[in-house]
Design a protein around this motif. Structure first.
Motif, short mmCIF file in Angstrom:
data_model
loop_
_atom_site.label_atom_id
_atom_site.label_comp_id
_atom_site.label_asym_id
_atom_site.label_seq_id
_atom_site.Cartn_x
_atom_site.Cartn_y
_atom_site.Cartn_z
N ARG A 18 -1.26 6.77 -10.51
CA ARG A 18 -1.91 6.83 -9.20
C ARG A 18 -1.38 5.77 -8.25
O ARG A 18 -0.86 4.74 -8.67
CB ARG A 18 -3.42 6.61 -9.35
CG ARG A 18 -4.13 7.55 -10.29
CD ARG A 18 -4.37 8.90 -9.66
NE ARG A 18 -5.08 9.77 -10.57
CZ ARG A 18 -6.11 10.52 -10.22
NH1 ARG A 18 -6.56 10.50 -8.98
NH2 ARG A 18 -6.69 11.31 -11.10
N SER A 19 -1.56 6.04 -6.97
CA SER A 19 -1.23 5.06 -5.94
C SER A 19 -2.42 4.13 -5.72
O SER A 19 -3.58 4.55 -5.84
CB SER A 19 -0.88 5.77 -4.63
OG SER A 19 -1.99 6.55 -4.19
N GLY A 43 -8.92 3.82 -4.36
CA GLY A 43 -9.72 4.78 -3.59
C GLY A 43 -10.94 5.22 -4.36
O GLY A 43 -11.73 4.39 -4.82
N ASP A 44 -11.12 6.55 -4.54
CA ASP A 44 -12.29 7.09 -5.22
C ASP A 44 -12.40 6.64 -6.67
O ASP A 44 -13.49 6.69 -7.24
CB ASP A 44 -12.27 8.63 -5.17
CG ASP A 44 -12.48 9.16 -3.76
OD1 ASP A 44 -12.96 8.40 -2.89
OD2 ASP A 44 -12.16 10.34 -3.51
N LEU A 106 6.49 5.96 1.72
CA LEU A 106 5.65 6.08 2.91
C LEU A 106 4.21 5.76 2.49
O LEU A 106 3.86 5.92 1.32
CB LEU A 106 5.71 7.49 3.48
CG LEU A 106 7.07 7.97 3.99
CD1 LEU A 106 7.01 9.45 4.32
CD2 LEU A 106 7.50 7.16 5.20
N PRO A 107 3.37 5.32 3.42
CA PRO A 107 1.97 5.07 3.06
C PRO A 107 1.30 6.34 2.56
O PRO A 107 1.52 7.44 3.09
CB PRO A 107 1.34 4.61 4.37
CG PRO A 107 2.47 4.14 5.22
CD PRO A 107 3.65 4.98 4.82
N VAL A 108 0.49 6.19 1.50
CA VAL A 108 -0.27 7.32 0.95
C VAL A 108 -1.70 6.85 0.72
O VAL A 108 -1.98 5.65 0.69
CB VAL A 108 0.34 7.85 -0.37
CG1 VAL A 108 1.72 8.44 -0.14
CG2 VAL A 108 0.40 6.76 -1.43
N LYS A 109 -2.60 7.78 0.56
CA LYS A 109 -4.00 7.47 0.31
C LYS A 109 -4.12 6.85 -1.10
O LYS A 109 -3.47 7.31 -2.05
CB LYS A 109 -4.82 8.75 0.39
CG LYS A 109 -6.30 8.57 0.22
CD LYS A 109 -7.01 9.90 0.38
CE LYS A 109 -8.48 9.74 0.01
NZ LYS A 109 -9.16 11.02 0.01
N ASN A 110 -4.93 5.81 -1.21
CA ASN A 110 -5.17 5.20 -2.51
C ASN A 110 -5.79 6.21 -3.46
O ASN A 110 -6.69 6.97 -3.08
CB ASN A 110 -6.10 3.99 -2.39
CG ASN A 110 -5.42 2.83 -1.71
OD1 ASN A 110 -4.21 2.70 -1.72
ND2 ASN A 110 -6.21 1.94 -1.13
N GLY A 111 -5.30 6.22 -4.69
CA GLY A 111 -5.83 7.11 -5.72
C GLY A 111 -5.08 8.42 -5.85
O GLY A 111 -5.41 9.23 -6.73
N MET A 112 -4.08 8.66 -5.00
CA MET A 112 -3.33 9.91 -5.10
C MET A 112 -2.51 9.92 -6.38
O MET A 112 -1.97 8.90 -6.81
CB MET A 112 -2.42 10.09 -3.88
CG MET A 112 -3.17 10.20 -2.56
SD MET A 112 -4.42 11.51 -2.53
CE MET A 112 -3.41 12.95 -2.54
#
Length: 115
Positions: A18-19, A43-44, A106-112
Motif C-alpha cells: 500500500r501507499s 488512509g482508511d 505521482l501523488p496518490v491517496k494513502n492506502g491505495m
C-alpha cells in the motif's frame, strides 16, 4: 546476481502493498543498526509504525510528508522495545547499507493498493 525462485500469481496476491505518507520519523537508538522509527498514514487502514534502516540516505526532516510503499500484512515484529507493523520497501545499494525508498512517481491517496 541470483534470482529468487519463481512464484505464482497467487503468491504475489498474498502481499498487501500500500501507499502511505510518513508523518513522523525519530531516531531508533535501541536498534542494532542505525534506524528510524516511522509512523506512516495509510488512509482508511490507519497509522502504522515501522522501523527502517534508511539513515544513510535520508534525514528525519526530509522523510516527513514523503509518500512510500510498504507491505502492511506482515505480523508485528518486535525490535527492542518497538513493534514494527509494516515493511517499508526500498532498493538496496551495492553494499546493502544504503536503501533507496520506493515511492509513487505521482501523488496518490494513502492506502491505495499496488497490483
Amino acid at each position: 546476481m541470483n534470482i529468487k525462485p519463481e512464484i505464482t500469481w497467487e503468491d504475489f496476491e498474498k502481499l498487501d502493498i500500500r501507499s502511505g505518507t510518513i508523518i513522523t520519523a525519530e531516531d531508533f537508538e535501541k536498534a542494532r543498526n542505525p534506524s528510524y522509527q516511522l509512523e506512516i498514514d495509510f488512509g482508511d487502514l490507519g497509522i502504522k509504525k515501522s522501523s527502517a534502516q534508511i539513515t544513510s540516505l535520508y534525514t528525519k526532516e526530509e522523510l516527513i510528508g514523503k509518500q512510500i510503499l510498504a507491505i502492511v500484512n506482515f505480523p508485528k515484529k518486535q525490535i527492542a522495545n518497538f513493534f514494527s507493523e509494516c515493511l517499508v520497501l526500498g532498493v538496496y545499494g551495492d553494499d546493502k547499507k544504503e536503501v533507496t525508498l520506493l515511492t509513487p512517481s505521482l501523488p496518490v491517496k494513502n492506502g491505495m493498493q499496488v497490483g
